[in-house]
Design a protein around this motif. Structure first.
Motif, mmCIF file in Angstrom:
data_model
loop_
_atom_site.group_PDB
_atom_site.id
_atom_site.type_symbol
_atom_site.label_atom_id
_atom_site.label_comp_id
_atom_site.label_asym_id
_atom_site.label_seq_id
_atom_site.Cartn_x
_atom_site.Cartn_y
_atom_site.Cartn_z
ATOM 1 N N GLY A 35 0.776 -1.226 0.000
ATOM 2 C CA GLY A 35 0.000 0.000 0.000
ATOM 3 C C GLY A 35 0.806 1.273 0.000
ATOM 4 N N TRP A 37 4.218 5.406 -3.818
ATOM 5 C CA TRP A 37 3.133 5.791 -4.716
ATOM 6 C C TRP A 37 2.976 7.308 -4.695
ATOM 7 C CZ3 TRP A 37 2.970 1.825 -7.439
ATOM 8 C CH2 TRP A 37 2.771 0.528 -6.965
ATOM 9 N N ILE A 55 -2.346 3.382 -0.548
ATOM 10 C CA ILE A 55 -3.499 2.791 -1.230
ATOM 11 C C ILE A 55 -3.913 1.500 -0.535
ATOM 12 C CG2 ILE A 55 -2.955 3.842 -3.454
ATOM 13 C CD1 ILE A 55 -1.771 1.110 -4.325
ATOM 14 N N THR A 56 -5.177 1.088 -0.794
ATOM 15 C CA THR A 56 -5.688 -0.142 -0.186
ATOM 16 C C THR A 56 -6.511 -0.990 -1.156
ATOM 17 O OG1 THR A 56 -7.655 1.015 0.623
ATOM 18 C CG2 THR A 56 -5.770 0.855 2.139
ATOM 19 N N GLU A 57 -6.776 -0.483 -2.355
ATOM 20 C CA GLU A 57 -7.644 -1.175 -3.311
ATOM 21 C C GLU A 57 -6.875 -1.548 -4.576
ATOM 22 O OE1 GLU A 57 -10.873 -1.865 -2.600
ATOM 23 O OE2 GLU A 57 -10.591 -0.899 -0.644
ATOM 24 N N GLN A 92 -6.560 0.997 -7.374
ATOM 25 C CA GLN A 92 -5.631 2.085 -7.091
ATOM 26 C C GLN A 92 -4.204 1.732 -7.532
ATOM 27 O OE1 GLN A 92 -6.630 2.186 -2.886
ATOM 28 N NE2 GLN A 92 -7.481 4.249 -3.146
ATOM 29 N N VAL A 93 -3.887 0.457 -7.603
ATOM 30 C CA VAL A 93 -2.545 0.033 -8.015
ATOM 31 C C VAL A 93 -2.281 0.514 -9.431
ATOM 32 C CG1 VAL A 93 -0.999 -1.920 -8.431
ATOM 33 C CG2 VAL A 93 -2.568 -1.970 -6.479
ATOM 34 N N ARG A 133 -3.716 2.940 -11.070
ATOM 35 C CA ARG A 133 -3.639 4.404 -11.072
ATOM 36 C C ARG A 133 -2.263 4.876 -10.627
ATOM 37 N NH1 ARG A 133 -6.825 6.654 -6.443
ATOM 38 N NH2 ARG A 133 -4.827 6.380 -5.428
ATOM 39 N N GLU A 134 -1.723 4.263 -9.591
ATOM 40 C CA GLU A 134 -0.428 4.695 -9.054
ATOM 41 C C GLU A 134 0.740 4.290 -9.955
ATOM 42 O OE1 GLU A 134 -0.031 6.902 -6.598
ATOM 43 O OE2 GLU A 134 -2.216 6.979 -6.636
#
Length: 104
Positions: free
Chosen positions: A50, A70, A75-77, A80-81, A83-84
């Motif tokens: 995360g 990131w 992040i936690t979802e 979102q990976v 996106r980052e």
């Protein structure tokens, strides 16, 4: 403590990055490795949590771990990976003066 993603999520992202985005891995490594980023010869994404993505980079025949936070913060979802990683790619292009390709 950073969020840990499920093993199947990590495996899927790593497979995608290392099969389909080898040039992006190298670009990210060259942009964020210090002090001699231009000497990075190889880069393979080996993990993430995360807080950051993790790459094994090769420089002068020696391997080292490169951990890059990131850009958007923790992040936690799974969504979102992506996106980052895209944000890291864009930041790497900006640092290296490379025109980024459009994102689908």
């Amino acid at each position: 403590m950073p969020h840990d993603f499920d093993a199947d999520v990590i495996a899927a992202v790593l497979r995608h990055m290392n099969d389909d985005h080898t040039d992006d891995n190298l670009l990210i490594a060259r942009a964020f490795a210090a002090p001699s980023a231009d000497e990075v010869e190889g880069s393979v994404m080996t993990g993430f949590d995360g807080e950051a993505g993790v790459w094994e980079i090769t420089r002068g025949g020696t391997t080292a771990e490169l951990r890059v936070p990131w850009p958007g913060g923790a992040i936690t979802e799974r969504a979102q990976v992506r996106r980052e990683i895209v944000a890291l790619y864009d930041a790497a292009c900006a640092r290296l003066g490379v025109e980024p390709r459009p994102h689908a």
